[in-house]
Structures are given as structure tokens and as C-alpha cells.
Design a protein around this motif. Structure first.
Motif, short mmCIF file in Angstrom:
data_model
loop_
_atom_site.label_atom_id
_atom_site.label_comp_id
_atom_site.label_asym_id
_atom_site.label_seq_id
_atom_site.Cartn_x
_atom_site.Cartn_y
_atom_site.Cartn_z
N GLU A 120 -63.23 22.57 15.02
CA GLU A 120 -62.27 22.40 14.33
C GLU A 120 -62.40 21.57 13.01
OE1 GLU A 120 -58.51 24.11 17.03
OE2 GLU A 120 -59.45 22.37 18.21
N ILE A 121 -62.46 20.61 13.87
CA ILE A 121 -62.51 18.95 12.89
C ILE A 121 -63.92 18.64 12.57
CG2 ILE A 121 -60.24 19.06 12.84
CD1 ILE A 121 -60.64 17.24 14.59
N LYS A 175 -66.32 26.17 8.70
CA LYS A 175 -65.87 27.95 9.42
C LYS A 175 -64.57 27.58 9.89
CE LYS A 175 -67.18 29.68 13.95
NZ LYS A 175 -67.69 29.61 15.78
N LEU A 176 -63.82 26.44 10.27
CA LEU A 176 -62.30 26.86 10.32
C LEU A 176 -61.66 27.64 9.15
CD1 LEU A 176 -59.73 27.30 11.42
CD2 LEU A 176 -59.49 24.89 11.57
N PHE A 177 -62.42 27.05 7.79
CA PHE A 177 -61.46 27.02 6.83
C PHE A 177 -61.55 28.14 6.09
CE2 PHE A 177 -61.24 26.37 2.32
CZ PHE A 177 -60.30 25.83 2.08
N GLN A 178 -62.93 28.58 6.93
CA GLN A 178 -63.39 30.12 5.45
C GLN A 178 -62.95 31.40 6.52
OE1 GLN A 178 -64.49 30.37 3.13
NE2 GLN A 178 -65.31 28.22 2.13
N SER A 179 -62.01 31.29 7.60
CA SER A 179 -62.11 31.92 8.54
C SER A 179 -59.99 32.32 8.45
CB SER A 179 -61.87 32.21 9.71
OG SER A 179 -62.93 31.38 10.92
N PHE A 180 -59.46 31.39 7.09
CA PHE A 180 -58.48 32.14 6.68
C PHE A 180 -58.42 33.67 5.82
CE2 PHE A 180 -57.85 28.04 8.65
CZ PHE A 180 -56.19 28.56 9.42
N GLU A 181 -57.95 34.72 6.37
CA GLU A 181 -58.06 35.72 5.61
C GLU A 181 -57.29 35.64 4.29
OE1 GLU A 181 -56.76 39.76 7.38
OE2 GLU A 181 -57.17 38.29 9.11
N THR A 182 -57.66 36.12 2.73
CA THR A 182 -57.21 36.19 2.14
C THR A 182 -55.53 36.29 1.87
OG1 THR A 182 -58.91 36.80 0.88
CG2 THR A 182 -56.83 36.77 -0.59
N GLY A 183 -54.88 35.24 0.91
CA GLY A 183 -53.94 35.53 1.23
C GLY A 183 -52.76 34.97 2.28
N ASP A 184 -53.39 34.09 3.13
CA ASP A 184 -53.19 33.89 4.77
C ASP A 184 -52.79 32.29 4.40
OD1 ASP A 184 -52.57 33.40 7.45
OD2 ASP A 184 -53.99 33.88 8.24
N GLU A 212 -50.32 25.95 4.18
CA GLU A 212 -49.34 25.53 4.25
C GLU A 212 -49.84 24.54 5.37
OE1 GLU A 212 -46.60 24.98 3.24
OE2 GLU A 212 -46.03 27.10 2.05
N TRP A 213 -50.34 25.20 6.29
CA TRP A 213 -50.82 23.67 6.84
C TRP A 213 -51.97 23.37 7.40
CZ3 TRP A 213 -49.45 27.97 11.81
CH2 TRP A 213 -48.94 27.77 11.77
N ILE A 214 -52.63 23.40 5.97
CA ILE A 214 -53.97 22.73 5.29
C ILE A 214 -53.56 21.86 4.38
CG2 ILE A 214 -56.76 22.73 4.98
CD1 ILE A 214 -56.80 25.13 7.28
N LYS A 215 -54.28 20.88 3.99
CA LYS A 215 -54.57 20.01 2.53
C LYS A 215 -55.70 19.95 2.25
CE LYS A 215 -51.38 17.16 -0.37
NZ LYS A 215 -50.12 15.56 0.56
N THR A 216 -55.60 20.31 1.23
CA THR A 216 -57.21 19.81 0.02
C THR A 216 -56.56 19.14 -1.00
OG1 THR A 216 -58.07 22.50 1.01
CG2 THR A 216 -58.78 21.35 -0.84
N VAL A 217 -57.71 17.75 -1.06
CA VAL A 217 -57.39 16.69 -2.21
C VAL A 217 -58.89 16.89 -2.51
CG1 VAL A 217 -55.39 15.80 -0.88
CG2 VAL A 217 -57.30 14.87 0.03
N THR A 218 -58.45 16.48 -4.04
CA THR A 218 -60.36 16.51 -4.58
C THR A 218 -60.31 14.43 -4.13
OG1 THR A 218 -60.11 18.58 -5.85
CG2 THR A 218 -61.80 16.40 -6.06
N PHE A 232 -58.02 30.99 16.56
CA PHE A 232 -58.51 30.09 16.38
C PHE A 232 -57.44 29.70 15.17
CE2 PHE A 232 -62.62 28.83 14.28
CZ PHE A 232 -62.66 28.11 13.97
N VAL A 233 -57.05 30.45 14.03
CA VAL A 233 -56.10 29.75 12.55
C VAL A 233 -54.80 29.87 13.25
CG1 VAL A 233 -57.93 31.20 11.55
CG2 VAL A 233 -55.55 32.75 11.67
N GLU A 234 -54.09 30.05 13.48
CA GLU A 234 -52.36 29.92 14.34
C GLU A 234 -52.86 28.59 15.25
OE1 GLU A 234 -48.82 30.76 14.61
OE2 GLU A 234 -50.44 31.23 13.75
N LEU A 235 -53.94 28.19 15.81
CA LEU A 235 -53.65 26.98 17.23
C LEU A 235 -53.92 26.25 16.75
CD1 LEU A 235 -52.80 29.30 20.47
CD2 LEU A 235 -51.41 28.69 19.41
N PHE A 236 -55.45 26.25 15.58
CA PHE A 236 -56.35 24.93 15.52
C PHE A 236 -55.45 23.28 15.45
CE2 PHE A 236 -54.13 26.13 11.77
CZ PHE A 236 -54.51 24.24 10.32
#
Length: 479
Positions: free
Chosen positions: A88-89, A310-319, A324-330, A422-426
Motif C-alpha cells: 500500500e505505502i 501499484k495501488l495508485f495504478q489500481s484505481f479505475e478511470t474516474g474513481d 478524494e483520498w489520495i493527494k498528489t503534489v509536485t 484494495f482501493v476502498e480500505l487502503f
């Protein structure tokens, strides 16, 4: 953390809290007599005093009571260690104190395993045992009070034993508060402990009412016991009873008590309709330890823990869960610019006050739907399993299985359920780590992780306990 020390030093935390409350003292040194001399008729002489002891158990689970322990316990250590052990992390720095969990090379002397997990869980079990003993023999507690307090203490004992055996395997099973008896206990098989867990939760289901005590969902009610019992049956592959208990929450409570939050920003709030049981940190901190650990305190700092590719890519398009539950920063750090994605289920990482908007969600409705979906799939109730999965998928903004794959086979539905878990309870209470182990997929899924070996599916028994208890044997692969 040696069990003998836990029993001697941490055993009566709840009683100390009561005594401080009753006497009005604000300092530990003001307590007039040693904690091992507190008479039980004082601490458990009435419903009010016994209720204080029970409420203290929930506070200890959060891991920061301000009395004896400042360990993370369920408020961080379980999520971080098991999230790193699974897929997961990952930790940003190799100097991170949890790095041994990510590299699957946990030392038997690891302080996070021995103190924050093993020690904290056994501390809670000891306190639950103490409450059970003293409530049963009290002459000042009402009959109704005894049923309530025993049910809550047994619920908490069951929850802690559940995590203990799913992290360490066979372990000692203390059932009393006598540290002399408990200090030299041998390991007991997981199935024996599962029988205790089932007995405790059945008692809780039978004796807890459907209503919550207080204005928030901070103490277990009947449905919390149903939800945890459904999970236990799932792990024991008792599909029929897992479905029955899950249905008690979904169908009997229905939307009069619980409902899925369509706005995913609200899922982990104290006002969430999806919450079955929350753990609220004692004191004035407004944040959860999940928020504190996962959300950087300074926007330009790299997060301590990143979501795996792996977790990041497991979400389907538009999920919507991904947005809402993952934040991405550059960020540009050391002249290198890269994206960092981290858990963002809890938004607050600081602040104090009196009105909390977030508390750690220990049980929630979506897990119960996923339990029932898996149990139904195993029973070949395929259309019913699809209906349960679609409840989760609909609120996540993705296509429904009933539309895209209405004739899915049992095997396909079990794979879809594993994906949804996996994608709900991570990063929630080790679900992914325990799912991989219970379904027999850990070795295949984690084979490319650093130092992976089959024995890594169990954490080592703390070295201090091995050295002080001649009847306690180390887990395979750690000698």
C-alpha cells in the motif's frame, strides 16, 4: 515490551483514570495510594465509575492517554507497519523508524513491533480482563450496567485478540489480570483464540443495544459487534454466518442508522453516516494520528509515506476515491522534481480545540458491504454479490458490474471483491496485509518486495518476552 512489565506497570490505567476523576486530582503524584492498592469497590462501586473505566479502554486504543503510554497503538502503528509490510505505502526515507516493516526484515528487538503493537495490544487485553473481573464481582453496579460494561469490555478484548493473532500468529492468551499467572504463559493456537473472540462478540451482540451511548459513535453498539463478528466469520471462511452478521448491519439497521456517504469528503468525518465505530483521541488534539503521520505539516516537505505505484495504478478511470483520498503534489527536493502521492483520507495534521471534525474510523459500512459481497460470492449468490459491490462502486463514480459484467463468474467476482477491498480500505487498520495472508496470495503478490520470504507473513515475537518467558517460542524464521 515484556508482558510481565505490561501487567505490572500498565495494568490498571483505567482505574487510575477513575481515581483521578473521583478525587479531582490533576497530577499523578496526588493519588493517595499506589495503583496496585486501589480497592475494586472504589473503582467499580457504581455504574458511573465503571463506565469511566470502560470509556478509558477506547482512549487507550487510540494510544495517547497521557497517563502511562504515548505509543501510537491503533492510531498509527498498525496502519503504518502493516501498510508498509504489504503493497500500500512505502517510506520516503530509509532512516524511518518503520523501515524494517517495508523491507520485511523486522528484528525481534524492533521497538515499534514490541511496544506500539504487541505491548499496546496486550495492555488493552489486560485492562479488558481487569474490567471483566471487577464488573462481574461488583455489588454496586446495576444488572443492566453489568451487561453493558461486560459487553463493551469483551468487544474490545475480541478486537485486540483479532489483531494480535493476525499479526503474530499463535500467541499467549491471558484471561485474567493476575500478572504472575500471565507472565509465563505459552502460545495458544489461533483457533483456540478465535473461539474466545467468537464467544466475546456473541456476548456483545446479545447484550449491547442498537443505540449509541452519547451523541457520537465512540462506544460500541450492537451493530459494531455485528460488523466485527462478520469480519471474524469471513476470516474463518464461515460464509453463511459472515453474510448473516453483515446483513444485520446493512438490512436490519438499514438507512435509519447507517448509509453510504455519496460525498467522499465526508466519509471519515465525525458526522459521517457510514461510521459504525470511531476512536477519538483523548485530550484537545483535533487531528488523528493518521492525519499527523500521512499529511506533511509543511507543504514543501516530502511526505513520510507515499502511496505505492501499484495501488495508485489500481484505481479505475474516474474513481473518486483516487482524487478524494489520495493527494498528489509536485515538489523539487535536492534539485530533483517529482510527484509525491500520499494517503489523504484524514485531512487534519495539527491543531487543538474542543470541536473535532475527524476521528479514527475503526468500523464503517463499506467494509460490511464488502464482507457480505465476498461471503455471497463464495456461496454462489452471484447476483447478490454484484449488488453489494455496486453499492461501493456507484458511490465511487465508476461503472457498475451489473451493467458491464452481469454474468461474472464466482472466480471473477472474488477477484473484483479483492480489488475493491484494495482501493476502498487502503491504509485502514491493516486490511490489505491481512487480506493477502488470509486469501493465500501474499507470497505471489509480495514476492518482489525487499527480503520477502514466506515467514515474513508473521511478525516476530518480541525478544524481551522470549528471553523472560521460558515457555514462549519464537515465530518460524526469526531464530
Amino acid at each position: 515490551m515484556n508482558l510481565n512489565n505490561i501487567y505490572k506497570k500498565n495494568g490498571l490505567i483505567a482505574l487510575v483514570i477513575i481515581l483521578l476523576t473521583v478525587s479531582g486530582c490533576t497530577k499523578f503524584v496526588d493519588v493517595p495510594s499506589p495503583i496496585d492498592q486501589i480497592p475494586s469497590d472504589l473503582a467499580f462501586g457504581s455504574d458511573t465509575k465503571a463506565a469511566s473505566a470502560v470509556r478509558a479502554l477506547y482512549g487507550i486504543m487510540v494510544g495517547s492517554t497521557g497517563v502511562f503510554t504515548t505509543t501510537l497503538a491503533y492510531s498509527g502503528a498498525v496502519q503504518i507497519s502493516m501498510g508498509l509490510s504489504a503493497d500500500e505505502i512505502m517510506n520516503t526515507s530509509v532512516t524511518n523508524v518503520f523501515n524494517e516493516f517495508y523491507t520485511n526484515s523486522i528484528s525481534a528487538a524492533n521497538g515499534k513491533s514490541s511496544g506500539d503493537i504487541w505491548g499496546s495490544i496486550y495492555n488493552l487485553i489486560f485492562n479488558a480482563n481487569s474490567i471483566i473481573e471487577n464488573v462481574e464481582k461488583s455489588t454496586g453496579i446495576t444488572a443492566a450496567g453489568k451487561k453493558q460494561f461486560l459487553a463493551e469490555a469483551k468487544f474490545i478484548r475480541a478486537a485486540n485478540y483479532f489483531y494480535l493473532i493476525n499479526i503474530y500468529g499463535d500467541v499467549p492468551m491471558p484471561l485474567t489480570s493476575d500478572y504472575r499467572t500471565n507472565a509465563n504463559l505459552p502460545k495458544v493456537g489461533k483457533e483456540v483464540i478465535y473461539n474466545l473472540i467468537l464467544d466475546d462478540l456473541k456476548y456483545a451482540v446479545a447484550n449491547l443495544g442498537p443505540a449509541y451511548l452519547g451523541t457520537q459513535r465512540l462506544r460500541a453498539n450492537k451493530y459494531a459487534a455485528n460488523a466485527l463478528l462478520a469480519r471474524v466469520y469471513l476470516y474463518k471462511e464461515d460464509w453463511v454466518n459472515a453474510e448473516i452478521q453483515a446483513s444485520e448491519v446493512i438490512d436490519v439497521a438499514g438507512k435509519t442508522v447507517y448509509d453510504m456517504e455519496t460525498d467522499l469528503k465526508k466519509t471519515f468525518l465525525t458526522s459521517s453516516k457510514e461510521v459504525i465505530l470511531q476512536l477519538q483521541q483523548p485530550g484537545s488534539n483535533l487531528y488523528t494520528y493518521d492525519g499527523f503521520n500521512f499529511v506533511p505539516s509543511i507543504a514543501t516537505n516530502a511526505p513520510q509515506y507515499q502511496i505505492t505505484d501499484k495501488l495508485f495504478q489500481s484505481f479505475e478511470t474516474g474513481d473518486l476515491r483516487k482524487t478524494e483520498w489520495i493527494k498528489t503534489v509536485t515538489l523539487t527536493i535536492g534539485g530533483v522534481t517529482k510527484n509525491y502521492s500520499y494517503p489523504y483520507k484524514y485531512k487534519l495534521n495539527g491543531g487543538t480545540g474542543t470541536t473535532r471534525t475527524e476521528s479514527n474510523v475503526f468500523l464503517r459500512l463499506s467494509e460490511v458491504y464488502l464482507i457480505r459481497a465476498e461471503a455471497r460470492a463464495h456461496q454462489n449468490k452471484l447476483s447478490d454479490a454484484i449488488s453489494d459491490l455496486d453499492v461501493i462502486r456507484k458511490r465511487s463514480g465508476i461503472s457498475l458490474i451489473s451493467v458491464t459484467k452481469p454474468n461474472a463468474t464466482q472466480s471473477e467476482l472474488l477477484d473484483l471483491t479483492a480489488h475493491e477491498r484494495f482501493v476502498e480500505l487502503f491504509i485502514e487498520y491493516g486490511h490489505r496485509w491481512m487480506d493477502l495472508k488470509r486469501t493465500g496470495t501474499a507470497d505471489e503478490v509480495l514476492k518482489d518486495k525487499p527480503n520477502w520470504r514466506p515467514e515474513a507473513k508473521l511478525y516476530p515475537i518480541p525478544l524481551d518476552d522470549i528471553n523472560k518467558n521460558p515457555f514462549l517460542k519464537q515465530s518460524p524464521g526469526y531464530n
